[in-house]
Scaffold this motif. Structure first.
Motif, PDB file in Angstrom:
ATOM      1  N   VAL A  19       0.855  -1.182   0.000  1.00 22.08           N
ATOM      2  CA  VAL A  19       0.000   0.000   0.000  1.00 22.08           C
ATOM      3  C   VAL A  19       0.897   1.240   0.000  1.00 22.08           C
ATOM      4  CG1 VAL A  19      -1.784   1.264   1.266  1.00 22.08           C
ATOM      5  CG2 VAL A  19      -1.804  -1.243   1.245  1.00 22.08           C
ATOM      6  N   ALA A  20       0.561   2.213  -0.849  1.00 24.73           N
ATOM      7  CA  ALA A  20       1.396   3.412  -1.003  1.00 24.73           C
ATOM      8  C   ALA A  20       1.423   4.232   0.286  1.00 24.73           C
ATOM      9  CB  ALA A  20       0.857   4.261  -2.144  1.00 24.73           C
ATOM     10  N   VAL A  21       2.480   4.986   0.449  1.00 22.88           N
ATOM     11  CA  VAL A  21       2.586   5.913   1.579  1.00 22.88           C
ATOM     12  C   VAL A  21       2.689   7.330   1.041  1.00 22.88           C
ATOM     13  CG1 VAL A  21       3.692   4.221   3.088  1.00 22.88           C
ATOM     14  CG2 VAL A  21       5.120   5.750   1.697  1.00 22.88           C
ATOM     15  N   GLU A  22       2.344   8.289   1.903  1.00 17.76           N
ATOM     16  CA  GLU A  22       2.502   9.705   1.555  1.00 17.76           C
ATOM     17  C   GLU A  22       3.986  10.080   1.667  1.00 17.76           C
ATOM     18  OE1 GLU A  22       0.037  11.470   4.533  1.00 17.76           O
ATOM     19  OE2 GLU A  22      -1.761  10.438   3.822  1.00 17.76           O
ATOM     20  N   GLY A  23       4.303  11.314   1.328  1.00 16.04           N
ATOM     21  CA  GLY A  23       5.688  11.771   1.393  1.00 16.04           C
ATOM     22  C   GLY A  23       6.288  11.733   2.783  1.00 16.04           C
ATOM     23  N   THR A  24       5.436  11.742   3.807  1.00 14.76           N
ATOM     24  CA  THR A  24       5.932  11.652   5.186  1.00 14.76           C
ATOM     25  C   THR A  24       6.198  10.215   5.606  1.00 14.76           C
ATOM     26  OG1 THR A  24       3.662  11.465   5.984  1.00 14.76           O
ATOM     27  CG2 THR A  24       4.622  13.680   5.968  1.00 14.76           C
ATOM     28  N   GLY A  25       5.734   9.259   4.795  1.00 13.80           N
ATOM     29  CA  GLY A  25       5.845   7.855   5.170  1.00 13.80           C
ATOM     30  C   GLY A  25       4.568   7.319   5.816  1.00 13.80           C
ATOM     31  N   ARG A  26       3.545   8.163   5.908  1.00 15.07           N
ATOM     32  CA  ARG A  26       2.283   7.685   6.489  1.00 15.07           C
ATOM     33  C   ARG A  26       1.497   6.917   5.434  1.00 15.07           C
ATOM     34  NH1 ARG A  26       0.869  12.031   8.433  1.00 15.07           N
ATOM     35  NH2 ARG A  26       1.742  11.586  10.457  1.00 15.07           N
ATOM     36  N   VAL A  27       0.927   5.786   5.850  1.00 15.78           N
ATOM     37  CA  VAL A  27       0.173   4.948   4.917  1.00 15.78           C
ATOM     38  C   VAL A  27      -1.044   5.719   4.402  1.00 15.78           C
ATOM     39  CG1 VAL A  27      -1.241   2.854   4.728  1.00 15.78           C
ATOM     40  CG2 VAL A  27       0.911   2.793   6.005  1.00 15.78           C
ATOM     41  N   ASP A  28      -1.292   5.616   3.104  1.00 14.21           N
ATOM     42  CA  ASP A  28      -2.480   6.199   2.483  1.00 14.21           C
ATOM     43  C   ASP A  28      -3.696   5.427   2.997  1.00 14.21           C
ATOM     44  OD1 ASP A  28      -4.657   6.652   0.780  1.00 14.21           O
ATOM     45  OD2 ASP A  28      -3.382   6.937  -0.981  1.00 14.21           O
ATOM     46  N   ALA A  29      -4.468   6.072   3.887  1.00 10.80           N
ATOM     47  CA  ALA A  29      -5.533   5.359   4.602  1.00 10.80           C
ATOM     48  C   ALA A  29      -6.647   4.892   3.656  1.00 10.80           C
ATOM     49  CB  ALA A  29      -6.105   6.248   5.703  1.00 10.80           C
ATOM     50  N   ASP A  30      -6.961   5.705   2.645  1.00  7.91           N
ATOM     51  CA  ASP A  30      -8.015   5.292   1.703  1.00  7.91           C
ATOM     52  C   ASP A  30      -7.577   4.044   0.942  1.00  7.91           C
ATOM     53  OD1 ASP A  30      -9.594   7.424   2.489  1.00  7.91           O
ATOM     54  OD2 ASP A  30      -8.816   8.755   0.917  1.00  7.91           O
ATOM     55  N   ALA A  31      -6.330   4.044   0.503  1.00  2.03           N
ATOM     56  CA  ALA A  31      -5.817   2.887  -0.242  1.00  2.03           C
ATOM     57  C   ALA A  31      -5.790   1.647   0.666  1.00  2.03           C
ATOM     58  CB  ALA A  31      -4.415   3.187  -0.773  1.00  2.03           C
ATOM     59  N   TRP A  32      -5.443   1.837   1.921  1.00  2.00           N
ATOM     60  CA  TRP A  32      -5.422   0.722   2.876  1.00  2.00           C
ATOM     61  C   TRP A  32      -6.832   0.152   3.049  1.00  2.00           C
ATOM     62  CZ3 TRP A  32      -1.953  -1.791   6.302  1.00  2.00           C
ATOM     63  CH2 TRP A  32      -2.553  -2.458   7.377  1.00  2.00           C
ATOM     64  N   GLU A  33      -7.823   1.047   3.178  1.00  2.00           N
ATOM     65  CA  GLU A  33      -9.196   0.583   3.387  1.00  2.00           C
ATOM     66  C   GLU A  33      -9.686  -0.228   2.191  1.00  2.00           C
ATOM     67  OE1 GLU A  33     -10.617   4.023   6.546  1.00  2.00           O
ATOM     68  OE2 GLU A  33     -11.155   4.243   4.432  1.00  2.00           O
ATOM     69  N   ARG A  34      -9.317   0.215   0.984  1.00  2.00           N
ATOM     70  CA  ARG A  34      -9.693  -0.567  -0.195  1.00  2.00           C
ATOM     71  C   ARG A  34      -8.959  -1.916  -0.202  1.00  2.00           C
ATOM     72  NH1 ARG A  34      -9.230   4.451  -2.596  1.00  2.00           N
ATOM     73  NH2 ARG A  34      -7.129   4.027  -3.390  1.00  2.00           N
ATOM     74  N   ALA A  35      -7.676  -1.885   0.169  1.00  4.40           N
ATOM     75  CA  ALA A  35      -6.867  -3.105   0.090  1.00  4.40           C
ATOM     76  C   ALA A  35      -7.349  -4.182   1.052  1.00  4.40           C
ATOM     77  CB  ALA A  35      -5.394  -2.773   0.347  1.00  4.40           C
ATOM     78  N   VAL A  36      -7.676  -3.807   2.291  1.00  6.16           N
ATOM     79  CA  VAL A  36      -8.087  -4.845   3.249  1.00  6.16           C
ATOM     80  C   VAL A  36      -9.466  -5.412   2.920  1.00  6.16           C
ATOM     81  CG1 VAL A  36      -6.665  -4.164   5.226  1.00  6.16           C
ATOM     82  CG2 VAL A  36      -8.928  -3.135   4.930  1.00  6.16           C
ATOM     83  N   ALA A  37     -10.292  -4.623   2.195  1.00  8.53           N
ATOM     84  CA  ALA A  37     -11.640  -5.092   1.870  1.00  8.53           C
ATOM     85  C   ALA A  37     -11.660  -5.952   0.605  1.00  8.53           C
ATOM     86  CB  ALA A  37     -12.576  -3.883   1.692  1.00  8.53           C
ATOM     87  N   ALA A  38     -10.538  -6.040  -0.100  1.00  6.54           N
ATOM     88  CA  ALA A  38     -10.483  -6.815  -1.345  1.00  6.54           C
ATOM     89  C   ALA A  38     -10.542  -8.312  -1.029  1.00  6.54           C
ATOM     90  CB  ALA A  38      -9.203  -6.478  -2.110  1.00  6.54           C
ATOM     91  N   PRO A  39     -10.987  -9.114  -2.015  1.00  2.83           N
ATOM     92  CA  PRO A  39     -11.058 -10.558  -1.755  1.00  2.83           C
ATOM     93  C   PRO A  39      -9.668 -11.192  -1.681  1.00  2.83           C
ATOM     94  CG  PRO A  39     -11.764 -10.037  -4.006  1.00  2.83           C
ATOM     95  CD  PRO A  39     -11.528  -8.735  -3.314  1.00  2.83           C
ATOM     96  N   GLY A  40      -9.585 -12.319  -0.955  1.00  5.05           N
ATOM     97  CA  GLY A  40      -8.347 -13.090  -0.916  1.00  5.05           C
ATOM     98  C   GLY A  40      -7.302 -12.582   0.051  1.00  5.05           C
ATOM     99  N   VAL A  41      -7.690 -11.654   0.939  1.00  7.28           N
ATOM    100  CA  VAL A  41      -6.718 -11.126   1.898  1.00  7.28           C
ATOM    101  C   VAL A  41      -6.708 -12.003   3.149  1.00  7.28           C
ATOM    102  CG1 VAL A  41      -6.096  -9.185   3.380  1.00  7.28           C
ATOM    103  CG2 VAL A  41      -6.937  -8.773   1.056  1.00  7.28           C
ATOM    104  N   ALA A  42      -5.535 -12.502   3.510  1.00  6.07           N
ATOM    105  CA  ALA A  42      -5.417 -13.371   4.683  1.00  6.07           C
ATOM    106  C   ALA A  42      -5.026 -12.599   5.931  1.00  6.07           C
ATOM    107  CB  ALA A  42      -4.388 -14.464   4.409  1.00  6.07           C
ATOM    108  N   ALA A  43      -4.222 -11.555   5.785  1.00  4.91           N
ATOM    109  CA  ALA A  43      -3.716 -10.831   6.959  1.00  4.91           C
ATOM    110  C   ALA A  43      -3.270  -9.437   6.547  1.00  4.91           C
ATOM    111  CB  ALA A  43      -2.543 -11.584   7.584  1.00  4.91           C
ATOM    112  N   ALA A  44      -3.133  -8.566   7.546  1.00  6.51           N
ATOM    113  CA  ALA A  44      -2.603  -7.226   7.309  1.00  6.51           C
ATOM    114  C   ALA A  44      -1.509  -6.952   8.331  1.00  6.51           C
ATOM    115  CB  ALA A  44      -3.715  -6.180   7.427  1.00  6.51           C
ATOM    116  N   VAL A  45      -0.512  -6.170   7.946  1.00 12.93           N
ATOM    117  CA  VAL A  45       0.550  -5.812   8.885  1.00 12.93           C
ATOM    118  C   VAL A  45       0.722  -4.302   8.882  1.00 12.93           C
ATOM    119  CG1 VAL A  45       1.742  -8.005   8.536  1.00 12.93           C
ATOM    120  CG2 VAL A  45       2.491  -6.017   7.261  1.00 12.93           C
ATOM    121  N   LEU A  46       0.961  -3.777  10.068  1.00 16.74           N
ATOM    122  CA  LEU A  46       1.050  -2.326  10.241  1.00 16.74           C
ATOM    123  C   LEU A  46       2.035  -2.012  11.354  1.00 16.74           C
ATOM    124  CD1 LEU A  46      -0.117   0.533   9.633  1.00 16.74           C
ATOM    125  CD2 LEU A  46      -1.821   0.073  11.409  1.00 16.74           C
ATOM    126  N   GLN A  47       2.926  -1.049  11.093  1.00 15.36           N
ATOM    127  CA  GLN A  47       3.843  -0.592  12.142  1.00 15.36           C
ATOM    128  C   GLN A  47       3.155   0.494  12.973  1.00 15.36           C
ATOM    129  OE1 GLN A  47       5.981   2.318   8.837  1.00 15.36           O
ATOM    130  NE2 GLN A  47       6.953   0.414   9.413  1.00 15.36           N
TER     131      GLN A  47
END
Lengths: 396, 81
Positions: free
Chosen positions: A132-160
């Protein structure tokens, strides 16, 4: 010879010199032990050396000490002792934590959602191309994350919780909620933040920390919260709640627990002081021509700051500062064995060359850290100039 | 210096490609173009970051094992003090 080895009369020894190496230390990605943790380690060598699985008296003593240490360390992560296992390194704990989630969820899918600035050991498993893309500060793009976790076939998510290289905190509450709403278990990587600031309460089905981040020895801490589906593929592991092939060496666990007790006690003061010192470095770096200070200036870990110097070589900067008595790290390609730049800096779209990374040690392990910061701030402008002059880029 | 200078930095490593393109754009008038050829992985991050800091325009074209960077010298040279 300072930093070298002494030679004994009748045989060689690997006993190192006792000269302090913490003067000027501004690279605490792996810092020295807290002094009381070092004392605990020494004391534990005499009483907790046995295999905690053995049934004899020394084994039972080691087991009792391990139980004590586990209770303290579980408390550090807001977990119960039976949820926490101890491993040889944080990287091993991260890999086991993710493998356990993926194996238990293999019928749901095989994809892992991860931000592009997660640690390499996790991205190697998740597949960096899908990150999942990050902004220039290194913060995860929250909208992109929300789309990614809701997609089919996702087994797990990792976040620092926050990035250990640039300091930027992640919006853990929002991203964890998105994973929970999608029914995707979340591994929370707290290896950069534990001991520096509190964990976001309740976040993460799996939580990983590193005792080295709070003044302990390198020791991976893996929490799998009760009710989380996690299982590791064969072969069967007997130790540490079925997550390890062998029990940890108990003196290390005791030293880690002592480090936590001391660091927890000092955390609020240490954090306040660290933030003020890091702000001084930030201001000094921003005052040098063509230097870009990276990461979020405020929503960040208190002890990390990194900046990149345009048209300068990272290795030359680290060496120049070392010659002036300051020990810093770098994410530049020329300072890595692979000759690839830090994947964190590349994902942020910032300069990867000329990079300097400051990770402030805890005051308890480096009491003179304020002097080190003052020295860095004083020497930086001239060190940058010296490197640019040597490279012939001063006028560019 | 002509406005269509080409800098072939293939085979050199960070930070050489970005230094060579910076030298080639020095003293050029706004709107001039410089083409940089580079195969260093770090240049993929560093040339865009440099162009952003200097206010230059930039387009990237993948040529397989290397990349063609076309720099259009900016009107406002964003050289900080």
């Amino acid at each position: 010879m300072e930093g070298g080895y002494r030679r004994a009369v009748a045989h060689t020894t690997v006993q190192p010199s006792t000269a302090s190496l913490t003067a000027g230390l501004l690279d605490a990605s792996r810092g020295p032990l807290h002094p009381l943790a070092a004392q605990t380690l020494t004391a534990a060598l005499g009483v907790a050396w046995a295999d905690p699985g053995a049934r004899h008296a020394p084994g039972r003593a080691a087991r009792a000490h391990l139980d004590t240490a586990r209770a303290v360390l579980a408390g550090a992560l807001g977990a119960r002792p039976d949820e926490l296992s101890l491993h040889g390194s944080a990287e091993e704990a991260l890999a086991l934590g993710l493998d356990g989630l993926l194996h238990a969820r293999r019928r749901a899918g095989d994809r892992t959602v991860a931000g592009a600035t997660e640690r390499s050991v996790l991205l190697l498993r998740a597949g960096a191309e899908d990150a999942v893309a990050v902004e220039g500060t290194g913060r995860v793009d929250a909208d992109a994350w929300e789309r990614a976790v809701a997609a089919p076939g996702v087994a797990a998510a990792v976040l620092q919780t926050a990035n250990g290289e640039v300091g930027t905190r992640q919006p853990v509450e929002r991203l964890a909620r998105a994973a929970r709403d999608a029914g995707v278990p979340l591994l929370l990587d707290a290896t950069a933040s534990v001991g520096r600031e509190p964990l976001p309460p309740g976040a993460g089905d799996v939580v990983v920390a590193d005792a080295a981040s709070f003044g302990g020895p390198p020791l991976g801490l893996l929490v799998v919260r009760t009710g989380t589906r996690s299982s590791l593929p064969a072969p069967r592991r007997e130790a540490e709640h079925g997550r390890a092939f062998a029990a940890p060496w108990v003196p290390l666990a005791l030293a880690a627990a002592e480090a936590w007790r001391q660091t927890e006690h000092a955390c609020a003061d240490d954090t306040r002081e660290a933030r003020a010192l890091v702000d001084r470095v930030r201001a000094a770096a921003a005052g040098v021509r063509d230097v870009e200070v990276l990461g979020d200036p405020t929503d960040a870990l208190p002890h990390v700051v990194t900046f990149s110097v345009l048209l300068a070589d990272g290795e030359a900067l680290v060496d120049e500062l070392a010659a002036r008595g300051v020990a810093v790290a770098s994410g530049s390609a020329c300072t890595s064995s692979t000759l690839r730049p830090s994947h964190v800096l590349a994902a942020m779209g910032v300069l990867t060359h000329g990079n300097v990374r400051v990770t402030l040690p805890l005051a308890s392990v480096a009491p003179d850290r304020e002097d080190a910061v003052a020295l860095l701030c004083r020497e930086l402008p001239d060190a940058v100039r010296a490197v640019r002059v040597r490279m012939g880029t001063e006028d560019l | 210096m002509s406005g269509d200078a080409t800098v072939d930095a293939r085979g050199t490593r960070c930070p050489v490609p970005v230094i060579r393109v910076a030298r080639a754009t020095q003293d050029l008038s706004p709107g001039s173009t410089v083409v940089l050829l580079a195969d260093d992985v770090a240049a993929r991050s560093d040339v865009p970051a440099w162009a952003r800091m200097r206010g230059h325009g930039l387009t990237l074209e993948d040529e397989g094992s290397w990349t063609r960077y076309t720099v259009v010298v900016g009107t406002t040279v964003a050289r900080s003090t």
